[in-house]
Design a protein around this motif. Structure first.
Motif, PDB file in Angstrom:
ATOM      1  N   GLU A 152       0.976  -1.278   0.140  1.00  0.00           N
ATOM      2  CA  GLU A 152       0.111   0.116  -0.114  1.00  0.00           C
ATOM      3  C   GLU A 152       0.969   1.086   0.001  1.00  0.00           C
ATOM      4  O   GLU A 152       0.476   2.321  -0.282  1.00  0.00           O
ATOM      5  N   GLU A 156       3.408   3.843  -7.079  1.00  0.00           N
ATOM      6  CA  GLU A 156       3.035   3.484  -8.414  1.00  0.00           C
ATOM      7  C   GLU A 156       1.710   2.481  -8.559  1.00  0.00           C
ATOM      8  O   GLU A 156       1.358   2.479  -9.462  1.00  0.00           O
ATOM      9  N   ASP A 158      -2.124   1.339  -8.298  1.00  0.00           N
ATOM     10  CA  ASP A 158      -3.590   1.348  -7.967  1.00  0.00           C
ATOM     11  C   ASP A 158      -4.014   0.171  -7.311  1.00  0.00           C
ATOM     12  O   ASP A 158      -3.996  -1.018  -8.071  1.00  0.00           O
ATOM     13  N   LYS A 279      -0.881   2.511 -11.889  1.00  0.00           N
ATOM     14  CA  LYS A 279      -1.513   3.565 -12.068  1.00  0.00           C
ATOM     15  C   LYS A 279      -1.419   4.295 -13.471  1.00  0.00           C
ATOM     16  O   LYS A 279      -2.232   4.862 -13.927  1.00  0.00           O
ATOM     17  N   ASP A 280      -0.022   4.214 -14.037  1.00  0.00           N
ATOM     18  CA  ASP A 280      -0.020   5.160 -15.166  1.00  0.00           C
ATOM     19  C   ASP A 280      -0.015   4.275 -16.639  1.00  0.00           C
ATOM     20  O   ASP A 280       0.231   4.381 -17.464  1.00  0.00           O
TER      21      ASP A 280
END
Length: 310
Positions: A152, A156, A158, A279-280
Motif C-alpha cells: 500500500e 506506482e 493502484d 496507475k500510469d
C-alpha cells in the motif's frame, strides 16, 4: 417504479434542491417534480419533506436512498461490463494471483470470463505478492491479485481492495477437537499447524500480540508449503490445524472433509486481498474485463459467506 425515476430520486436526494437536481439531470424542474410525485404515488409513500429552502428526505426516503444507490451502482457496473464484452476481441490477459486465491476465487473467475469471452487467452501465474510486484513493474503481467498489506505504500500501484474475510480454523472430520464442547485458543496449542511458507509481516506482528498463537509455532508448522491446495488436502488427512478464509474451503466443508472449529479468533486475522495494477498504465479491454470479473466474483463470494452466517 422504473430506473429513470430512481435516478431522479437519488439525484434530488443528493442535491437537496430541485433546481440543482434538474440541472444535473438536464431536465426541466416541472418534469423532475412530476417524476418524483408519480414515484411517491406509485409507492404510496412520502419520500421528501418540502420547504421553501429545498427538500429533505423522510425516514422512508432515507431507506429507499440506501437501496437505490447500490442498485443504480450495480446497473452502471452492468453497463460497463456489457460494453467491455462487446468491445473485447481476440485478446490476451496475463495476470498473477496469490496461492490462496488460485485455490479459491480464481477458478470461479476464469469460468465466468469464459462464459462471456471465450476467445480471450488467459495466463495466470501463482505465487507470492513480493514476486508479483516485480513482475508488474517489469510489465510482465497486466495486474495481480494478492495480499496487499505490504504494497500500500508503493505509489506506482493502484489498489482495488476486495471484501475481507475472517481467517478460521479447520480440521479433518473426526478430529478430537470436534468432541470438545467449549474450545479455547489454548486447546489449539496441543496440535501442529499447517501454514504457508510466507505470510505478510503485518500479520506476523499481529500474531505476536496473541500468546496462544505465537508466530514461532506458526512458522514451525508440521506442514508448510507455498501451495495452498496441497496444505488444504493434507489437512483433510491429518490432525494438523488449517487456517483459511471460508471461501477457500467451501467445497471441502460441503463434502464434510473439513470442519470449522467453533472458536473465535482475533479480528486481526482476516484476508486483505486486492487487485493491484499500475496507475500510469491503461489496461487492455480484455484485462479490464478480467478485473471487473474478479471484483464481481469476490463480492458475490463475500455476500454468499455473509448469508451463511445469518
Amino acid at each position: 417504479m422504473n430506473l429513470k425515476q430512481l435516478q431522479h430520486f437519488v439525484t434530488l436526494a443528493e442535491s437537496g434542491n430541485v433546481h440543482k437536481a434538474s440541472a444535473r439531470l438536464n431536465i426541466s424542474q416541472p418534469a423532475l417534480s412530476k417524476s418524483i410525485r408519480v414515484l411517491e404515488e406509485d409507492l404510496d409513500i412520502v419520500l421528501f419533506d418540502r420547504s421553501p429552502r429545498g427538500v429533505r428526505l423522510t425516514p422512508v426516503g432515507q431507506w429507499l436512498l440506501s437501496r437505490s444507490s447500490s442498485l443504480l451502482g450495480d446497473i452502471q457496473q452492468l453497463h460497463t461490463e456489457i460494453d467491455l464484452i462487446k468491445r473485447q476481441a481476440n485478446g490476451s490477459v496475463r495476470i498473477a494471483a496469490g496461492t490462496v486465491l488460485c485455490s479459491s476465487l480464481m477458478p470461479e473467475c476464469l469460468a465466468r470470463l469464459r462464459e462471456v469471452a471465450a476467445n480471450v487467452d488467459i495466463v495466470v501465474e501463482s505465487g507470492y505478492w513480493d514476486d508479483h510486484k516485480h513482475m508488474l513493474l517489469n510489465s510482465e503481467i497486466d495486474f495481480f491479485v494478492a495480499d496487499s498489506r505490504e504494497l500500500e505504500d508503493i505509489i506506482e500501484f493502484d489498489i482495488a481492495q476486495l471484501p475481507s474475510e475472517p481467517i478460521c480454523v479447520y480440521v479433518r472430520n473426526g478430529h478430537n477437537l470436534l468432541k470438545k464442547r467449549k474450545l479455547t485458543t489454548a486447546d489449539l496449542q496441543k496440535y501442529p499447524f499447517s501454514g504457508l511458507t510466507k505470510i505478510p509481516k503485518e500479520l506476523e506482528r499481529a500474531l505476536k500480540t496473541y500468546p496462544e498463537l505465537p508466530p514461532s509455532r506458526w512458522s514451525a508448522s508440521a506442514v508448510s508449503s507455498n501451495d495452498f491446495g496441497l496444505l488444504r488436502a493434507s489437512a483433510a488427512l491429518t490432525d494438523v490445524l488449517f487456517f483459511s478464509p471460508p471461501s477457500a474451503v467451501k467445497d471441502q466443508v460441503r463434502r464434510k472433509e473439513l470442519v470449522r472449529l467453533n472458536i473465535a479468533l482475533p479480528s486481526a486475522l482476516q484476508t486483505h486481498f486486492a487487485i493491484v495494477a499500475l496507475k500510469d498504465r491503461k489496461l487492455s479491454t480484455s484485462a479490464e474485463l478480467m478485473k471487473h470479473t474478479i471484483m464481481e466474483c469476490a463480492i458475490q463470494q463475500f455476500q454468499a459467506s455473509e448469508t451463511l452466517k445469518q
